[in-house]
Design an enzyme around this catalytic site. Structure first.
Site, PDB file in Angstrom:
ATOM      1  N   GLU A 284       0.836  -1.210   0.000  1.00  0.00           N
ATOM      2  CA  GLU A 284       0.000   0.000   0.000  1.00  0.00           C
ATOM      3  C   GLU A 284       0.869   1.258   0.000  1.00  0.00           C
ATOM      4  O   GLU A 284       0.796   2.063   0.926  1.00  0.00           O
ATOM      5  CB  GLU A 284      -0.871   0.013   1.273  1.00  0.00           C
ATOM      6  N   GLY A 286       2.021   4.995  -0.724  1.00  0.00           N
ATOM      7  CA  GLY A 286       1.390   6.265  -1.068  1.00  0.00           C
ATOM      8  C   GLY A 286       2.446   7.273  -1.463  1.00  0.00           C
ATOM      9  O   GLY A 286       2.732   7.501  -2.639  1.00  0.00           O
ATOM     10  N   ARG A 287       3.112   7.831  -0.434  1.00  0.00           N
ATOM     11  CA  ARG A 287       4.091   8.904  -0.637  1.00  0.00           C
ATOM     12  C   ARG A 287       5.146   8.564  -1.689  1.00  0.00           C
ATOM     13  O   ARG A 287       5.494   9.394  -2.525  1.00  0.00           O
ATOM     14  CB  ARG A 287       4.780   9.180   0.702  1.00  0.00           C
ATOM     15  N   ARG A 323       1.990  20.384   5.612  1.00  0.00           N
ATOM     16  CA  ARG A 323       2.954  19.519   6.289  1.00  0.00           C
ATOM     17  C   ARG A 323       3.941  20.267   7.190  1.00  0.00           C
ATOM     18  O   ARG A 323       4.239  19.797   8.294  1.00  0.00           O
ATOM     19  CB  ARG A 323       3.700  18.628   5.280  1.00  0.00           C
ATOM     20  N   CYS A 355      -3.608  33.968   8.630  1.00  0.00           N
ATOM     21  CA  CYS A 355      -3.433  34.682   9.899  1.00  0.00           C
ATOM     22  C   CYS A 355      -3.141  33.719  11.043  1.00  0.00           C
ATOM     23  O   CYS A 355      -3.970  33.508  11.923  1.00  0.00           O
ATOM     24  CB  CYS A 355      -4.666  35.520  10.182  1.00  0.00           C
ATOM     25  N   GLU A 356      -1.995  33.102  11.003  1.00  0.00           N
ATOM     26  CA  GLU A 356      -1.523  32.178  12.044  1.00  0.00           C
ATOM     27  C   GLU A 356      -0.005  32.230  11.998  1.00  0.00           C
ATOM     28  O   GLU A 356       0.574  32.160  10.904  1.00  0.00           O
ATOM     29  CB  GLU A 356      -1.889  30.719  11.715  1.00  0.00           C
ATOM     30  N   TYR A 383       0.355  14.183   0.250  1.00  0.00           N
ATOM     31  CA  TYR A 383      -0.147  14.766   1.500  1.00  0.00           C
ATOM     32  C   TYR A 383      -0.118  16.290   1.475  1.00  0.00           C
ATOM     33  O   TYR A 383       0.147  16.928   2.491  1.00  0.00           O
ATOM     34  CB  TYR A 383       0.614  14.210   2.706  1.00  0.00           C
TER      35      TYR A 383
HETATM   36  N1  LLP Z   1      -1.458   2.074   4.444  1.00  0.00           N
HETATM   37  C1  LLP Z   1      -1.970   2.551   5.589  1.00  0.00           C
HETATM   38  C2  LLP Z   1      -2.814   1.691   6.401  1.00  0.00           C
HETATM   39  C3  LLP Z   1      -1.670   3.867   6.003  1.00  0.00           C
HETATM   40  O1  LLP Z   1      -2.154   4.319   7.147  1.00  0.00           O
HETATM   41  C4  LLP Z   1      -0.847   4.682   5.194  1.00  0.00           C
HETATM   42  C5  LLP Z   1      -0.531   6.064   5.575  1.00  0.00           C
HETATM   43  C6  LLP Z   1      -0.351   4.143   3.989  1.00  0.00           C
HETATM   44  C7  LLP Z   1      -0.669   2.827   3.647  1.00  0.00           C
HETATM   45  C8  LLP Z   1       0.531   4.920   3.049  1.00  0.00           C
HETATM   46  O2  LLP Z   1       1.720   5.287   3.654  1.00  0.00           O
HETATM   47  P1  LLP Z   1       2.879   5.992   2.772  1.00  0.00           P
HETATM   48  O3  LLP Z   1       3.375   4.987   1.774  1.00  0.00           O
HETATM   49  O4  LLP Z   1       2.254   7.165   2.093  1.00  0.00           O
HETATM   50  O5  LLP Z   1       3.882   6.396   3.775  1.00  0.00           O
HETATM   51  N2  LLP Z   1       0.062  13.019   6.394  1.00  0.00           N
HETATM   52  C9  LLP Z   1       1.329  12.439   6.767  1.00  0.00           C
HETATM   53  C10 LLP Z   1       1.400  10.977   6.390  1.00  0.00           C
HETATM   54  C11 LLP Z   1       0.289  10.155   7.010  1.00  0.00           C
HETATM   55  C12 LLP Z   1       0.334   8.699   6.600  1.00  0.00           C
HETATM   56  C13 LLP Z   1      -0.867   7.991   7.044  1.00  0.00           C
HETATM   57  N3  LLP Z   1      -0.966   6.605   6.635  1.00  0.00           N
HETATM   58  C14 LLP Z   1       2.455  13.241   6.123  1.00  0.00           C
HETATM   59  O6  LLP Z   1       2.177  14.210   5.420  1.00  0.00           O
HETATM   60  O7  LLP Z   1       3.634  12.947   6.325  1.00  0.00           O
END
Ligand code: LLP
Length: 428
Positions: A284, A286-287, A323, A355-356, A383
């Site tokens: 899974e 994402g980033r 972020r 304004c923060e 993100y």
């Molecule tokens: N799977 C699950 C169950 C997750 O909770 C997450 C991310 C991912 C996959 C994907 O993770 P990645 O490959 O993107 O690291 N907003 C934060 C990051 C929050 C991640 C939450 N869960 C930031 O901007 O750093």
């Protein structure tokens, strides 16, 4: 002519002093579409995906893009067309997958707080698997599925209790996090799941955190998960797949995460050594698929010198780029043009109009900027837009997807009218 690309951003490079996204100068895009403006490189996303695909060559594997990183339809479409599934965490995300042409059977549904209505929606759509995060959720899901005359495919998210050595807000695999079930409870909970008539146990799931730049926590977590696979199967509960979550980091600021294919070579060696090489693998990410595939172009509104600090006030803010305010995160900030008459170099806090005091994008940055200049906030593909808000009634930015010479507007700039559409005045 060669273009020296920016570290970690192979598809963003300078040519004759102008920063390009693939074949297009960013200043042309800003002139046409205004700022703040998110610009994504399709080639960059596909090359990040290719690193995982190389890692899984010859294996039964499904890459499920964790769409919370960037859920814009035009981005989802790129991954759907490349064969990806999706990791979703809400019914709204499922609607987006379907709108973007994703296949429901390649969808996995994670998250600690699924509502019954979302479970029904996902069962109706025919998703591939629910990643269940608590015993109570198992009971509810079984009841909901039975009520529909169905059996819900489930895996249970186990918490391997390893420290991913990342920011505390984005580490999820530790004992005290709200996510998953404790490693020591997992076998008992699997037995419970196997006894429920509305469920079909299909796999095991784990996710230890985000922006992980070291392989060790992954390798440790894999050992812990494989121990559980052995125990669960010995109890007579077969597991068809292992879902190892996401979390691989990117280079924001001299970070050196492992390459996806190199990391998976090590993880697969562990899986093979334990005799589980034939199981289906799911991940899974994402980033790591989108983070360094996007930038946010913003214009300098004012330069404000001070006794102790100089401020560079830009037109992007914490509502566009949350972020830094949320995690003290670092994003590189670079000029769109390096040629031409240089302004004097100075150290600035780069801040937005909100304004923060927390509305900052970069601190203590050495820049040579003047009002009217444009800069790119790097590593803004993940993100950022998906966490953007309308705070201070600021419309969300426009988004462009670049594909070689082609520019696709994938989200038009939000107007105040768009924002007010859901609201109404009270009638007298
Ligand atoms: N799977 C699950 C169950 C997750 O909770 C997450 C991310 C991912 C996959 C994907 O993770 P990645 O490959 O993107 O690291 N907003 C934060 C990051 C929050 C991640 C939450 N869960 C930031 O901007 O750093």
């Amino acid at each position: 002519m060669t273009r020296p690309s920016l570290p970690g951003h192979p598809h963003f490079a300078y040519l004759d002093g102008a920063l390009f996204a693939e074949n297009i100068p960013l200043r042309d895009l800003a002139a046409t579409h205004g700022t703040p403006l998110f610009v994504y490189s399709k080639a960059s996303m596909l090359s990040a995906l290719a690193a995982y695909q190389r890692g899984f060559a010859g294996r039964d594997a499904q890459i499920c893009y964790a769409m919370k990183a960037n859920s814009s339809l035009g981005i989802l479409q790129v991954f759907a067309r490349a064969g990806c599934g999706f990791d979703i965490v809400s019914g709204g995300e499922l609607d987006r997958v379907l709108a973007a042409g994703g296949e429901p059977r390649k969808v996995i549904f994670s998250g600690v707080g699924k509502r019954r209505s979302e479970m029904r929606q996902a069962l109706n759509a025919g998703i591939g698997c629910f990643n269940v995060e608590s015993e109570a959720e198992l009971d509810v899901l079984s009841e909901v599925a039975l009520g529909m005359g169905l059996r819900a495919p489930v895996s249970i998210r186990v918490n391997p209790d390893v420290d991913p050595k990342t920011h505390p807000y984005i580490s999820t695999g530790l004992k005290d996090n709200k996510f998953g079930v404790a490693h020591e409870d997992a076998l008992r909970i699997y037995r419970h799941a196997a006894s429920l008539k509305g469920l079909q146990v299909v796999g095991i799931d784990c996710h230890i955190g985000s922006q992980i730049t070291d392989s060790t926590p992954y390798l440790d977590a894999m050992d812990r998960v494989l121990d559980l696979v052995a125990a669960i199967e010995a109890a007579g509960i077969p597991l068809a797949h292992i879902d190892f979550g996401g979390g691989l980091g990117i280079n924001y600021n001299d970070d050196t995460p492992p390459e996806a294919d190199a990391l998976w070579q090590q993880l697969l060696a562990k899986i093979d050594a334990r005799g589980y090489g034939n199981k289906k693998l799911m991940i899974e990410p994402g980033r790591s698929l989108v983070g360094n595939s996007g930038v946010c172009v913003t214009e300098v509104l004012y330069v404000k010198p001070g006794e102790h600090k100089n401020f560079c006030i830009v037109d992007a803010a914490m509502n566009d780029l949350p972020r830094p305010a949320m995690y003290q995160a670092f994003h590189a900030i670079v000029p769109l043009a390096t040629a031409g008459k240089p302004s004097a170099e100075a150290t600035y806090d780069v801040v937005g109009p909100i304004c923060e005091s927390g509305d900052w994008i970069g601190r203590d940055r050495v820049l040579s900027v003047a009002a009217g200049d444009q800069v790119a906030v790097m590593s803004a593909g993940a993100y950022c837009m998906s966490m953007a808000s309308n705070y201070n009634t600021r419309g969300r930015a426009a988004e462009l997807l670049i594909d070689g010479d082609a520019v696709h507007l994938i989200r038009r700039r939000e107007t105040a009218e768009d924002q007010m559409r859901q609201e109404q005045l009270v009638a007298d």
